[in-house]
Enzyme design. Structure first.
Site, PDB file in Angstrom:
ATOM      1  N   HIS A 256     -19.024 -14.668   6.613  1.00  0.00           N
ATOM      2  CA  HIS A 256     -18.992 -16.125   6.608  1.00  0.00           C
ATOM      3  C   HIS A 256     -20.065 -16.710   5.689  1.00  0.00           C
ATOM      4  CE1 HIS A 256     -19.443 -20.131   8.999  1.00  0.00           C
ATOM      5  NE2 HIS A 256     -18.745 -20.304   7.903  1.00  0.00           N
ATOM      6  N   HIS A 261     -20.109 -19.422   1.892  1.00  0.00           N
ATOM      7  CA  HIS A 261     -21.101 -20.486   1.650  1.00  0.00           C
ATOM      8  C   HIS A 261     -22.032 -20.138   0.483  1.00  0.00           C
ATOM      9  CE1 HIS A 261     -20.720 -23.221   5.218  1.00  0.00           C
ATOM     10  NE2 HIS A 261     -20.007 -22.184   5.650  1.00  0.00           N
ATOM     11  N   HIS A 442     -12.704 -19.081   3.379  1.00  0.00           N
ATOM     12  CA  HIS A 442     -13.602 -19.759   4.316  1.00  0.00           C
ATOM     13  C   HIS A 442     -12.854 -20.199   5.567  1.00  0.00           C
ATOM     14  CE1 HIS A 442     -15.834 -23.280   5.966  1.00  0.00           C
ATOM     15  NE2 HIS A 442     -16.791 -22.386   5.927  1.00  0.00           N
ATOM     16  N   ASN A 446     -13.893 -19.082   9.334  1.00  0.00           N
ATOM     17  CA  ASN A 446     -14.656 -20.173   9.952  1.00  0.00           C
ATOM     18  C   ASN A 446     -13.947 -20.817  11.134  1.00  0.00           C
ATOM     19  OD1 ASN A 446     -17.014 -22.200   9.751  1.00  0.00           O
ATOM     20  ND2 ASN A 446     -15.209 -23.518   9.791  1.00  0.00           N
ATOM     21  N   ILE A 590     -17.861 -27.494   5.869  1.00  0.00           N
ATOM     22  CA  ILE A 590     -18.406 -27.551   7.232  1.00  0.00           C
ATOM     23  C   ILE A 590     -19.090 -26.218   7.543  1.00  0.00           C
ATOM     24  CG2 ILE A 590     -16.306 -26.723   8.342  1.00  0.00           C
ATOM     25  CD1 ILE A 590     -18.753 -29.336   9.758  1.00  0.00           C
TER      26      ILE A 590
END
Length: 590
Positions: A256, A261, A442, A446, A590
């Site tokens: 993740h 990110h 993602h 997520n 997010i």
């Protein structure tokens, strides 16, 4: 990679770096006013549970241990009452969370071996499982000091639970798989196990459709086999819990944070620094960086900072970001990732040019359709502006952009095999990968966080005890009260509340999300041909959404729903607001 945790001292220096007062975010990269307002309201409401629990723990009016599975269940059914209230504070004194999807249909299906295995191809972290290679069973485990310790995994032990199928036969037909966290955890295992309340293993788990220097003195290799009766069944549940703790930490720190990110941020920065807003590749990629820098800045401020939420609630504690950084080797296209893990082989006659090792592999099946949809759109769009390879090489903005990505943004991987960015094919593959990482990858890792991990018994981020051995007080306790032994092994109450609160926020879509196949504005380009191509991409995504929904209704595809009866919907492109277990935003927002 810009991944430093604020305030963490350099190893051996004994001195802290002086962090900046705040994490700078350019004004045009901040959340919109409306999204910022909604996000802050959600945060305030969610973290409102923490203060009364802290106060109650401080006054010792409640314990930090759960009193049985029933108390855990009450977190979602009426709430756990705290025996205190804070005068003048409107914060509720009841701990209550929304019911996670994993227990909506059944409270106990998560405990089955079938669901445990299914989660590795259709859960929140379906990107680690790989095909077991024949030579792996014959070779010893490699330790950090380059000495070897013979593995205690044998063909005979595996065959006990293989319904008379021989290991050699299963390997020859590509029917043995492994979930391997040895290399990621072993270099840190001694450090982790020296922490006050951490006891962990570096696990290897096999699925079928799988003595040297002082530093590792006393390292043991233990094999735990499935069992349904007596103490062995409790030990088996504890062993699975330790595997899930490895998986949960690997998922959050690597699958993740690192692989979405952190990986995408250097692309966003280099794009803004080198490509004009009028550049066709800027227009293509810009939506896929929306809010990424802003959400990463918030993560650095409270989640991954030194002493922050991750270090408080995750197994590796202060070594969390070090583990994450050490795992960064490269980023993959989806097809190449599946091939590398042995989960697919090239096959021109198969859908998407790949034959899957597990035909009913929801992440791969749905993901490949999304991947091909993105690639077709990118290919058609790029061909409008780069019909000849020379056009790519002669585009000075594009070449400067790529040079900064490789040499600065991802400068720690200078020796990696990067595309040379000399052909339109390389440009298409690169842009497809960037869009895939920021959107679908993602989304896949997520938005299933709370649906699966919201039930702490199912995906705990901490392990505090090793599996007890016969003749110890812990073993006797396990025999008398298996639930208490399980709860004392995994995450305690305060850390659970923090963990669930964060997952609840991160798994939620806001009202202002822009999904794959959508744009903030219809006037994103003056090129009508490009607009027409994008419209076709949007229509293709609608078709894919229908196809995924139909597959989820197919009873023959058992991995689509599993024992918990939760359809694999996380790669459906669109969503409403809230925790929906579906929806692919354009970006890591997010």
């Amino acid at each position: 990679m810009w991944m430093r945790a604020r305030g963490r001292p350099t190893m051996g220096s004994g001195e802290y770096e002086e962090p900046a007062e705040d994490n700078y975010v350019p004004r045009d990269e901040n959340f919109s006013n409306m999204k910022a307002k909604e996000f802050l309201e959600i945060r305030k409401k969610s973290f409102g549970r923490v203060e009364p629990l802290l106060h109650s723990l401080y006054l010792k009016t409640t314990t930090n241990e759960f009193n049985g599975f029933e108390e855990v269940q009450r977190l979602y059914e009426g709430g756990v009452n705290l025996p205190i209230s804070i005068p003048g504070n409107s914060t509720p004194s009841v701990l209550e969370f929304p019911t996670p999807h994993v227990i909506k249909e059944s409270k106990f299906a998560w405990m089955t071996d079938e669901e445990f295995a299914r989660d590795m191809i259709a859960g929140v972290n379906p990107i680690v499982i790989r095909l077991l290679k024949m030579e792996e069973l014959a070779s010893p485990c490699k330790l950090l000091c380059n000495c070897t310790q013979p593995s205690t995994i044998t063909k005979e032990k595996l065959e006990i639970n293989m319904n008379r199928v021989k290991v050699d036969e299963a390997l020859a037909h590509g029917r043995l798989f492994i979930l391997d966290y040895y290399d990621a955890f072993m270099p840190y295992l001694t450090k982790i196990n020296e922490l006050p309340s951490a006891k962990a293993y570096a696990t290897r788990t096999f699925f079928k459709p799988h003595q040297c220097g002082d530093r590792y003195l006393g390292t043991e290799s233990t094999v735990v086999l499935p069992s349904e009766k007596g103490a062995e069944s409790t030990i088996w549940q504890l062993a699975k819990a330790h595997v899930v703790v490895n998986d949960t930490n690997y998922h959050q720190l690597i699958s993740h944070w690192l692989n979405t990110h952190a990986v995408i941020e250097p692309f966003a920065i280099a794009t803004h620094r080198n490509l004009s807003v009028l550049h066709p590749i800027y227009k293509l990629l810009h939506p896929h960086f929306r809010d990424t820098i802003s959400i990463n800045a918030l993560a650095r401020k409270s989640l991954i900072t030194a002493g922050g939420i991750v270090e408080q609630t995750f197994l590796p504690g202060p070594y969390s970001l070090e583990m994450s950084s050490a795992a960064y080797k490269n980023y993959q296209t989806l097809p190449n990732d599946l091939i590398k893990r042995g989960m697919a082989v090239k096959d021109v006659s198969a859908p998407h040019g790949l034959s899957l090792a597990i035909k009913d592999y929801p992440y791969a099946v749905d993901g490949l359709e999304i991947w091909d949809g993105i690639k077709s759109w990118v290919q058609e769009y790029v061909s409008l502006y780069y019909s000849e390879d020379d056009a790519v090489q002669q585009d000075t903005e594009l070449q400067k952009w790529w040079k900064e990505v490789v040499e600065k943004g991802h400068g720690d991987l200078k020796d990696a095999k990067w595309p040379e960015m000399k052909t339109s094919e390389e440009l298409v593959e690169t842009c497809t990968t960037i869009i895939w990482i920021g959107s679908a990858l993602h989304a896949a890792v997520n938005f299933g966080q709370y649906p699966y991990g919201g039930y702490i018994l199912n995906r705990p981020p901490q392990s505090r005890r090793w599996i007890p051995k016969e003749g110890t007080p812990e073993y006797d306790e396990m025999i008398k009260n298996p639930q208490e032994a399980y709860l004392k092994t995994i995450t305690p109450k305060y850390q659970t509340v923090i963990d669930l609160t964060v997952m609840e926020i991160l798994s939620r879509h806001t009202s202002y999300e822009v999904y794959l196949g959508q744009r903030d504005s219809l006037d994103w380009t003056a090129d009508q041909h490009a607009k027409d191509l994008f419209k076709s991409f949007t229509e293709r995504l609608k078709e894919i959404e229908d196809e995924i929904s139909k597959r989820n209704l197919n009873q023959e595809l058992r991995n689509r729903t599993g024992p918990i009866n939760l359809p694999y919907t996380v790669l459906l492109p669109t969503s409403e607001k809230g925790i929906t277990f579906r929806g692919i935003p354009n970006s890591v927002s997010i």
